[in-house]
Enzyme design. Structure first.
Site, PDB file in Angstrom:
ATOM      1  CB  THR A  24      -0.906   0.089   1.197  1.00  0.00           C
ATOM      2  OG1 THR A  24      -1.836   1.108   1.017  1.00  0.00           O
ATOM      3  CG2 THR A  24      -0.159   0.053   2.578  1.00  0.00           C
ATOM      4  CB  CYS A  30      -3.806   6.526   5.752  1.00  0.00           C
ATOM      5  SG  CYS A  30      -4.651   7.641   4.746  1.00  0.00           S
ATOM      6  CG  HIS A  47      -4.482   2.567   2.991  1.00  0.00           C
ATOM      7  ND1 HIS A  47      -3.360   2.778   2.393  1.00  0.00           N
ATOM      8  CD2 HIS A  47      -4.878   3.631   3.530  1.00  0.00           C
ATOM      9  CE1 HIS A  47      -3.088   3.978   2.193  1.00  0.00           C
ATOM     10  NE2 HIS A  47      -3.786   4.612   3.059  1.00  0.00           N
TER      11      HIS A  47
END
Length: 161
Positions: A24, A30, A47
């Site tokens: 990711t 995040c 994620h």
């Protein structure tokens, strides 16, 4: 690292078993969470963007730490994963922007970190590795066969844990 590579988008999650790499990108505030059951060589990469799902209809489940972690655990348990064996490694939660006026939005990364810690503890999942905070964006790669995570940031050495 293995041949198969699956990309996990923002507010997304993928599960792999046997071997392969989950990756990711753009982990700023995040958080990426690597879930691993070593006996089954089963892994998932989630994620998340925000700490709590306040939406009435509970849509966009994977966007939030609370509902995203619950859904990831549900999908792993359907495939036979055991919470007793399962471990998690996390990365992200950076403070990407300075916002004037002391707005709470300024440190969403820290709120994400705290939320993930609280939810993993509540769900009885062991957190065994972490590369969080700071002010840099990260890319996270996860090898489901070995359970090894790698964090890459521009101009920095790879962190393997």
């Amino acid at each position: 690292m293995a041949d198969q590579k699956l990309t996990v988008g923002i507010a997304d999650m993928k599960v792999l078993q046997g071997e392969g790499i989950l990756v990711t990108y753009a982990l700023g505030s995040c958080i990426g969470l690597c879930f691993h059951d070593p006996r089954l060589r089963l892994g998932a990469l989630l994620h998340i963007m925000l700490p709590l799902n306040m939406e009435a209809g509970r849509t966009h489940t994977l966007k939030y730490a609370d509902t995203g972690i619950k859904e990831t655990l549900r999908q792993l348990e359907v495939k036979g994963a055991s919470r007793a064996r399962m471990t998690v490694k996390i990365a992200g939660g950076a403070k990407m922007f300075e916002i004037a006026g002391g707005s709470g939005l300024g440190n969403i990364g820290q709120r994400n970190i705290e939320s993930v810690h609280t939810i993993l503890k509540r769900e009885n999942i062991r957190l065994i590795g972490e590369h969080t905070g700071g002010s840099i964006a990260r890319t996270m790669l996860f090898d489901v066969a070995s359970g090894q995570a790698c964090v890459r940031s521009y101009g920095q050495k790879d962190i393997i844990f």
